[in-house]
Design a protein around this motif. Structure first.
Motif, PDB file in Angstrom:
ATOM      1  N   VAL A  92       0.621   7.496  -8.643  1.00  0.00           N
ATOM      2  CA  VAL A  92       1.914   7.934  -9.182  1.00  0.00           C
ATOM      3  C   VAL A  92       3.053   7.193  -8.479  1.00  0.00           C
ATOM      4  CG1 VAL A  92       3.478   9.924  -9.315  1.00  0.00           C
ATOM      5  CG2 VAL A  92       1.089  10.163 -10.003  1.00  0.00           C
ATOM      6  N   ALA A  93       2.893   6.981  -7.186  1.00  0.00           N
ATOM      7  CA  ALA A  93       3.916   6.245  -6.428  1.00  0.00           C
ATOM      8  C   ALA A  93       4.025   4.813  -6.957  1.00  0.00           C
ATOM      9  CB  ALA A  93       3.575   6.250  -4.942  1.00  0.00           C
ATOM     10  N   VAL A  94       2.882   4.193  -7.235  1.00  0.00           N
ATOM     11  CA  VAL A  94       2.907   2.806  -7.713  1.00  0.00           C
ATOM     12  C   VAL A  94       3.537   2.730  -9.107  1.00  0.00           C
ATOM     13  CG1 VAL A  94       1.443   0.879  -8.448  1.00  0.00           C
ATOM     14  CG2 VAL A  94       1.069   1.969  -6.245  1.00  0.00           C
ATOM     15  N   PHE A 142       0.862  -1.180   0.000  1.00  0.00           N
ATOM     16  CA  PHE A 142       0.000   0.000   0.000  1.00  0.00           C
ATOM     17  C   PHE A 142       0.898   1.230   0.000  1.00  0.00           C
ATOM     18  CE2 PHE A 142      -2.585  -3.301   2.047  1.00  0.00           C
ATOM     19  CZ  PHE A 142      -3.768  -3.194   1.315  1.00  0.00           C
ATOM     20  N   PRO A 143       0.884   2.022  -1.087  1.00  0.00           N
ATOM     21  CA  PRO A 143       1.665   3.253  -1.072  1.00  0.00           C
ATOM     22  C   PRO A 143       1.082   4.210  -0.055  1.00  0.00           C
ATOM     23  CG  PRO A 143       0.266   3.189  -3.019  1.00  0.00           C
ATOM     24  CD  PRO A 143       0.115   1.858  -2.331  1.00  0.00           C
ATOM     25  N   SER A 144       1.943   4.810   0.748  1.00  0.00           N
ATOM     26  CA  SER A 144       1.456   5.718   1.793  1.00  0.00           C
ATOM     27  C   SER A 144       2.589   6.627   2.225  1.00  0.00           C
ATOM     28  CB  SER A 144       0.992   4.895   3.000  1.00  0.00           C
ATOM     29  OG  SER A 144       0.909   5.719   4.141  1.00  0.00           O
ATOM     30  N   PRO A 145       2.315   7.928   2.411  1.00  0.00           N
ATOM     31  CA  PRO A 145       3.384   8.801   2.913  1.00  0.00           C
ATOM     32  C   PRO A 145       3.791   8.416   4.326  1.00  0.00           C
ATOM     33  CG  PRO A 145       1.294  10.004   2.779  1.00  0.00           C
ATOM     34  CD  PRO A 145       1.059   8.646   2.180  1.00  0.00           C
ATOM     35  N   ALA A 146       2.992   7.562   4.985  1.00  0.00           N
ATOM     36  CA  ALA A 146       3.315   7.127   6.347  1.00  0.00           C
ATOM     37  C   ALA A 146       4.046   5.785   6.357  1.00  0.00           C
ATOM     38  CB  ALA A 146       2.031   7.031   7.172  1.00  0.00           C
ATOM     39  N   LEU A 194       3.682  -1.068   3.842  1.00  0.00           N
ATOM     40  CA  LEU A 194       3.268   0.307   3.541  1.00  0.00           C
ATOM     41  C   LEU A 194       4.522   1.024   3.087  1.00  0.00           C
ATOM     42  CD1 LEU A 194       0.725  -0.544   5.135  1.00  0.00           C
ATOM     43  CD2 LEU A 194       0.623   1.812   5.958  1.00  0.00           C
ATOM     44  N   VAL A 195       4.491   1.576   1.888  1.00  0.00           N
ATOM     45  CA  VAL A 195       5.718   2.098   1.297  1.00  0.00           C
ATOM     46  C   VAL A 195       5.508   3.520   0.797  1.00  0.00           C
ATOM     47  CG1 VAL A 195       7.485   1.707  -0.446  1.00  0.00           C
ATOM     48  CG2 VAL A 195       6.368  -0.248   0.612  1.00  0.00           C
ATOM     49  N   SER A 196       6.431   4.407   1.163  1.00  0.00           N
ATOM     50  CA  SER A 196       6.362   5.812   0.758  1.00  0.00           C
ATOM     51  C   SER A 196       7.393   6.101  -0.321  1.00  0.00           C
ATOM     52  CB  SER A 196       6.659   6.705   1.966  1.00  0.00           C
ATOM     53  OG  SER A 196       6.815   8.041   1.547  1.00  0.00           O
ATOM     54  N   LEU A 197       7.004   6.924  -1.265  1.00  0.00           N
ATOM     55  CA  LEU A 197       7.947   7.315  -2.312  1.00  0.00           C
ATOM     56  C   LEU A 197       8.934   8.350  -1.791  1.00  0.00           C
ATOM     57  CD1 LEU A 197       8.039   6.285  -5.184  1.00  0.00           C
ATOM     58  CD2 LEU A 197       6.835   8.326  -5.910  1.00  0.00           C
ATOM     59  N   GLY A 198       8.578   9.084  -0.771  1.00  0.00           N
ATOM     60  CA  GLY A 198       9.454  10.112  -0.228  1.00  0.00           C
ATOM     61  C   GLY A 198       8.665  10.992   0.719  1.00  0.00           C
ATOM     62  N   ASP A 199       9.366  11.940   1.319  1.00  0.00           N
ATOM     63  CA  ASP A 199       8.734  12.761   2.351  1.00  0.00           C
ATOM     64  C   ASP A 199       7.963  13.931   1.757  1.00  0.00           C
ATOM     65  OD1 ASP A 199       9.694  11.026   4.200  1.00  0.00           O
ATOM     66  OD2 ASP A 199      11.465  12.210   4.688  1.00  0.00           O
ATOM     67  N   TYR A 200       6.927  13.616   1.036  1.00  0.00           N
ATOM     68  CA  TYR A 200       6.010  14.602   0.487  1.00  0.00           C
ATOM     69  C   TYR A 200       4.686  13.895   0.252  1.00  0.00           C
ATOM     70  CZ  TYR A 200       8.119  12.179  -3.412  1.00  0.00           C
ATOM     71  OH  TYR A 200       8.618  11.198  -4.224  1.00  0.00           O
ATOM     72  N   VAL A 201       3.621  14.668   0.049  1.00  0.00           N
ATOM     73  CA  VAL A 201       2.294  14.047  -0.043  1.00  0.00           C
ATOM     74  C   VAL A 201       1.735  14.182  -1.456  1.00  0.00           C
ATOM     75  CG1 VAL A 201      -0.055  14.042   0.871  1.00  0.00           C
ATOM     76  CG2 VAL A 201       1.866  14.469   2.400  1.00  0.00           C
ATOM     77  N   LEU A 202       1.358  13.056  -2.027  1.00  0.00           N
ATOM     78  CA  LEU A 202       0.696  13.015  -3.336  1.00  0.00           C
ATOM     79  C   LEU A 202      -0.808  12.931  -3.112  1.00  0.00           C
ATOM     80  CD1 LEU A 202       3.082  10.269  -4.749  1.00  0.00           C
ATOM     81  CD2 LEU A 202       3.158  12.706  -5.317  1.00  0.00           C
ATOM     82  N   ASN A 203      -1.579  13.105  -4.175  1.00  0.00           N
ATOM     83  CA  ASN A 203      -3.039  13.024  -4.011  1.00  0.00           C
ATOM     84  C   ASN A 203      -3.540  11.601  -3.846  1.00  0.00           C
ATOM     85  OD1 ASN A 203      -3.661  15.697  -3.988  1.00  0.00           O
ATOM     86  ND2 ASN A 203      -3.882  15.840  -6.213  1.00  0.00           N
ATOM     87  N   GLY A 204      -2.720  10.649  -4.210  1.00  0.00           N
ATOM     88  CA  GLY A 204      -3.118   9.251  -4.092  1.00  0.00           C
ATOM     89  C   GLY A 204      -1.923   8.389  -4.417  1.00  0.00           C
ATOM     90  N   GLY A 205      -2.112   7.072  -4.334  1.00  0.00           N
ATOM     91  CA  GLY A 205      -0.978   6.167  -4.491  1.00  0.00           C
ATOM     92  C   GLY A 205      -0.573   5.873  -5.932  1.00  0.00           C
TER      93      GLY A 205
HETATM   94  N1  ADE Z   1       0.381   8.636  -1.306  1.00  0.00           N
HETATM   95  C1  ADE Z   1       0.381   9.933  -1.008  1.00  0.00           C
HETATM   96  N2  ADE Z   1       1.615  10.384  -0.826  1.00  0.00           N
HETATM   97  C2  ADE Z   1       2.458   9.325  -1.023  1.00  0.00           C
HETATM   98  C3  ADE Z   1       3.853   9.148  -0.959  1.00  0.00           C
HETATM   99  N3  ADE Z   1       4.690  10.132  -0.670  1.00  0.00           N
HETATM  100  N4  ADE Z   1       4.341   7.925  -1.212  1.00  0.00           N
HETATM  101  C4  ADE Z   1       3.517   6.913  -1.483  1.00  0.00           C
HETATM  102  N5  ADE Z   1       2.198   7.023  -1.561  1.00  0.00           N
HETATM  103  C5  ADE Z   1       1.658   8.220  -1.331  1.00  0.00           C
END
Ligand code: ADE
Length: 240
Positions: A155-157, A94-98, A142-153
Motif C-alpha cells: 500500500v505504501a508503494v 524499501f518501504p518500511s515504518p523504520a 528505506l522510506v516510511s509512509l508515516g508513523d503507523y504500521v501497515l501489514n506490508g509495503g
Molecule cells: N510497511 C509497514 N508499515 C509501513 C509504513 N508505515 N510505511 C512504509 N512501509 C510500511
C-alpha cells in the motif's frame, strides 16, 4: 521512467491500470513492471520466509529470493563494489515504518530518476543483508509512509508511485495544478468552491465572485497560512 516492483502480492498493483497512471502507462511515460518474488524461489513451496535468528515473534523474508530478484532487475553489481551512483544507477526503495518519512520533497526528488525499484517486505521484514547487498546495485532508501504500521509495503508503494508518477511531465493535464496544491510551498492548499454560489444555505466566499484577481490571490494565501497554522503547525516551524 521505469519502475519495477517486487512483491509476494503482485495483484495489489492491478489498480495501476486505471486513472491517470493507467493513461501514463499506455502513453509510455511510465513503464511499470510488477514481479512476484516467488518467481525467484526454487523449492516446491516457493518459500520466501523463515524464522528469525535470535528468536522472536513472526517470520523474516529470506535473502536468497531477494538477491536473485535484485540481480535480475537492478543488477549486475558494480565491479569495484563501490556504491553505483551514476545517472543510470537505479534507486532501490524499501518501504518500511523504520525508514525516512516520505514527503512531497521525496516525491519530487524521485520523479527525477530514470529507474526506481521498489521491494515490498511482508512479515517482520527482510533479512538486513539484503539492504547492504542492494547498495552494490544502486542507491538504497528505506522510506516510511508515516508513523503507523501497515501489514506490508504494497500500500505504501502504491501511494509513492502515484505521488511520483503524477509529477512526470504529461501525466497531469494542467501542470499549474501541481504548483498550487498542498505541500508544494510548505503550506496546505486553500479551500476550493464551484457552482452553485449558494448551496444548502451556504455561500461561496464573496471575494471569489469579485473578479479581483489580486484580492483572490491574497485571500487564498491567507487561507493557506491559517489552515496550516491550525492543522499542521509543524510545517510552519519547518520553514522558520
Ligand atoms: N510497511 C509497514 N508499515 C509501513 C509504513 N508505515 N510505511 C512504509 N512501509 C510500511
Amino acid at each position: 521512467m521505469r519502475i519495477d516492483v517486487v512483491s509476494i502480492f503482485p495483484a495489489f498493483f492491478d489498480v495501476l491500470d486505471v486513472s491517470l497512471l493507467g493513461k501514463a502507462r499506455s502513453a509510455g511515460i511510465l513503464d511499470v513492471r510488477v514481479h512476484d518474488l516467488r518467481d525467484w524461489t526454487h523449492d516446491r513451496h516457493r518459500t520466501v520466509d523463515d524464522t528469525p535468528y535470535g528468536g522472536g515473534a513472526g517470520m523474516v523474508m529470506k535473502p536468497e529470493p531477494w538477491g536473485l530478484a535484485l540481480d535480475e532487475i537492478a543488477g549486475p553489481p558494480a565491479p569495484d563494489a563501490a556504491a553505483p551512483d551514476g545517472p543510470d544507477a537505479p534507486i532501490i526503495i524499501f518501504p518500511s515504518p523504520a525508514g525516512e518519512v516520505f514527503t512531497q520533497a521525496t516525491a519530487r526528488e524521485l520523479s527525477g530518476a530514470s529507474h526506481l525499484v521498489f521491494g515490498c517486505g511482508r512479515y517482520e521484514g527482510i533479512d538486513e543483508r539484503v539492504f547492504e547487498y542492494a547498495k552494490t546495485l544502486g542507491s538504497v532508501r528505506l522510506v516510511s509512509l508515516g508513523d503507523y504500521v501497515l501489514n506490508g509495503g504494497e500500500v505504501a508503494v502504491m501511494a509513492m508511485i502515484e505521488a511520483v508518477g503524477r509529477l512526470l511531465p504529461g501525466v497531469v493535464g494542467n501542470p499549474e495544478s501541481l504548483v498550487e496544491e498542498s505541500h508544494e510551498e510548505g503550506l496546505l492548499e486553500y479551500p476550493s468552491y464551484t457552482k452553485p454560489s449558494t448551496w444548502r444555505g451556504r455561500d461561496v466566499p464573496e471575494v471569489l465572485l469579485s473578479g479581483n484577481h489580486g484580492a483572490i490571490a491574497a485571500w487564498r494565501h491567507e487561507q493557506q497560512v491559517e489552515r496550516t497554522r491550525v492543522r499542521r503547525p509543524d510545517l510552519l516551524r519547518e520553514t522558520d
